[in-house]
Design a protein around this motif. Sequence first.
Motif, PDB file in Angstrom:
ATOM      1  N   UNK A 528     -46.051 -39.628  70.318  1.00  0.00           N
ATOM      2  CA  UNK A 528     -45.961 -39.019  71.640  1.00  0.00           C
ATOM      3  C   UNK A 528     -47.341 -39.032  72.281  1.00  0.00           C
ATOM      4  N   UNK A 529     -47.544 -39.915  73.240  1.00  0.00           N
ATOM      5  CA  UNK A 529     -48.854 -40.044  73.875  1.00  0.00           C
ATOM      6  C   UNK A 529     -49.264 -38.725  74.536  1.00  0.00           C
ATOM      7  N   UNK A 530     -50.504 -38.362  74.310  1.00  0.00           N
ATOM      8  CA  UNK A 530     -51.036 -37.151  74.917  1.00  0.00           C
ATOM      9  C   UNK A 530     -50.860 -35.901  74.091  1.00  0.00           C
ATOM     10  N   UNK A 618     -43.887 -31.642  80.138  1.00  0.00           N
ATOM     11  CA  UNK A 618     -42.592 -32.215  79.780  1.00  0.00           C
ATOM     12  C   UNK A 618     -42.825 -33.508  79.005  1.00  0.00           C
ATOM     13  N   UNK A 619     -42.065 -33.717  77.963  1.00  0.00           N
ATOM     14  CA  UNK A 619     -42.191 -34.943  77.170  1.00  0.00           C
ATOM     15  C   UNK A 619     -41.082 -35.916  77.551  1.00  0.00           C
ATOM     16  N   UNK A 690     -40.655 -45.394  76.207  1.00  0.00           N
ATOM     17  CA  UNK A 690     -41.965 -44.772  76.255  1.00  0.00           C
ATOM     18  C   UNK A 690     -41.833 -43.339  75.752  1.00  0.00           C
ATOM     19  N   UNK A 691     -42.898 -42.817  75.197  1.00  0.00           N
ATOM     20  CA  UNK A 691     -42.951 -41.407  74.807  1.00  0.00           C
ATOM     21  C   UNK A 691     -44.309 -40.870  75.229  1.00  0.00           C
ATOM     22  N   UNK A 746     -34.101 -40.075  83.561  1.00  0.00           N
ATOM     23  CA  UNK A 746     -35.242 -40.184  82.642  1.00  0.00           C
ATOM     24  C   UNK A 746     -35.005 -39.262  81.451  1.00  0.00           C
ATOM     25  N   UNK A 747     -34.959 -39.806  80.227  1.00  0.00           N
ATOM     26  CA  UNK A 747     -34.717 -38.962  79.053  1.00  0.00           C
ATOM     27  C   UNK A 747     -35.951 -38.130  78.704  1.00  0.00           C
ATOM     28  N   UNK A 748     -35.741 -36.883  78.306  1.00  0.00           N
ATOM     29  CA  UNK A 748     -36.854 -35.993  77.955  1.00  0.00           C
ATOM     30  C   UNK A 748     -36.538 -35.241  76.672  1.00  0.00           C
ATOM     31  N   UNK A 749     -37.571 -34.638  76.122  1.00  0.00           N
ATOM     32  CA  UNK A 749     -37.410 -33.784  74.933  1.00  0.00           C
ATOM     33  C   UNK A 749     -37.872 -32.376  75.289  1.00  0.00           C
TER      34      UNK A 749
END
Length: 752
Positions: A528-530, A618-619, A690-691, A746-749
Amino acid sequence: MKKLIALLFLVLINLPAKGQELTYEKAALSDPESLALGMQRLAKDYLRHSKIRALKIEAHDRYMIEILAGDYKTSIKTIQSLRKNSALNNGHPGYIPYELFSKAKIKQLATGNAFSDAYESVFKAYIANCNDEQAYSAHIVFTTYDAVAQFTDGFETNYKNISDASITFDEALVFLKSYLLYHIFTLTEPVVFKELELDRNKRYIIKEEVIVSARDGAELSVITARKRDVEPMPAILVFTIYADGSNVHQALLAASKGYAGVVATSRGKRLSKDAIEPYKHEYKDVYAVIDWISRQEWNNAKVGMYGGSYNGFTQWASMKEKVHPALKTIIPSVSVAPGIDAPMENNVFLNFPYKWIPYITNNKFLDNTTNFDRDRWDKLELKWFESGKAYHNMDSIDGTPSPIFQEWITHPSYDTYWQNMIPYKDEFSHINIPILSTTGYYDDGQRGAMYYYLEHLKYYPKAEHYLLIGPYDHWGAQYASTANLKGYQIDAVAHIDIGQGLAYDWFDYILKDGAKPDILKNKVNFQVMGTNTWMHKSSLTEMSNDSLVFFLCPDKNNGHYTLDPDKPKSDIDLQLDVNFEDRTTMNNVEYYPSPIIKDSLNLNDGLVFISRPFKKETIINGSFKGELKVEINKKDFDFGVNLYELTPEGKYFHLSFYIGRASYAAHKEQRKLLTPHTLTTITFDNTRIVSKKISKNSQIVIVINGNKNSYGQINYGSGSDVSRETIDDATIPLALKINAQSKITIPIWIDN
């Protein structure tokens, strides 16, 4: 070492001018002995005057000056002091080439022998004490990739910029360091190559031979490397079309890791006399090589395969008809899927594969001169674009017939031509061996790699198929990560060596009953970038547990349209016009993420939609998808959708993109033209995974555009074969109306 050398070189090309401090009498470049004496005098003066003026010389500079001054014993002490805070370099002590150089100089002075003899003695003793993995990596540490050309150019450039008689301290330091790199590697590299070859022949049996396929008599060139006097062992196979000097190193890498290393090249390459036909025969040729390996006395009937890009494709191709009993696992990285992501993506032919054809077909090895002729390819693309000629005229504009290119473009659908090259539909169901796939968020071949992954699980749901994906490009996801990825500084935990680390940990796990690599905590593993963390999920769908839905709202804010989470009450259309006759401008030129972080975008290119600022972090996890309700005045169009994070600092972080042909959006195998002036729904989801953590107060930016640029085909919308359309088919500009009911998901976690 080569990364360190590259950093040194960047420093060496600039010569700042300050007050005149030292005297220097230039010797002719053609007189190496006088040049060496002059540099020694300058180095001694630099050390003496620095001491007089109490100027501190940092240790990472001082050892170099000490070597040039002839103070070799002191330089060794300085180098050893530096090692206290430096990591190993490919398994070797830091700065080891410089230490061995100093030791050889000491030996030369003591014996009166030639330097080459002294260095040969020192290096021979060093390499004899290396283990197999250290000995393998010695060519990385002790040699340059370009026969010292970069160091030679760097020194000669600095030499020309130095005036005779006087030189500043800053100039002297840069000048001396550039000379040292040029001087040391020029003297030592020939000895290193000779001694490494002798050492390898002591450690390994290395052979190159031609085998003949029992299936159709094709010749295949095979290089093998294995330890002497050992029991039968598993073999690691790389099957590649990239025939060059690195092939033997690939075989030796496996041998150094305790396997039999095998590198086979496509028919027509190296020693093979057959025609070179990329992609066409690998499904049978790779199988034939695996079968040959399994029958060798040095193999225990266990074979693993790995490699990236084309070499990833060959692994999947080998299993099209059936999995050879000896093939126990594969590690396909950044795998090309012909017809899926190259030479076309979502049925749009791209230009970069055109120059790849002569690179791999012009001779038995690789045509590097042609491949790296950037000026030729840039001019060709621009000339074709400005001419308005049909895409199939590319090779005639280039002046070099390309039968392979012409053959490719006659198959714009994903038809049997492409399907015959790799497993297709039910052919994935018999692939029952453990697999580790690797790719990157910024990998050019990500969609190919994900095609194999998704199709495999679709047709064989219980597959032991692991996926690793992170902030890597096409190279990082098959070799090793880079700290700065196209302007983005990756998180510390993202650093990973796939080609020489993870891959062999996996082979040990599958082929030698070792432990499973720690990073593979679940079937889907992504960074997970960032956040400086990895996430591990059991499936791709579990990457996200929620989604953001944005409608393409016609309301404007600061001159741009709005991404609205609420469905608009109206059906207002937004219009985008693309004038194909105008060759003074291009559309969708920023879809490719290089650099990843930009200070600005051309917000007048396409329809730009911007969300409200995020109220909390938000991821984003996964691939975005779209549902566009469109009406056009033509029968077809190509389009791009680019996704960015606009940070609170005003930077545009490229997250993902899509490029595709509307007439194939429903099905890549069959073209369905649009009816002009009729509302049509186009859905797409083949976007890049992307993550990344999206910061509080960041905004999402989506740019929707028609595709008109010099990077690939131009679809004029006539409904004819796009490769044969010309600017004469433009007739009127494309008028694309996008209905406000269109949406992007857009998918998020969300952490519970």
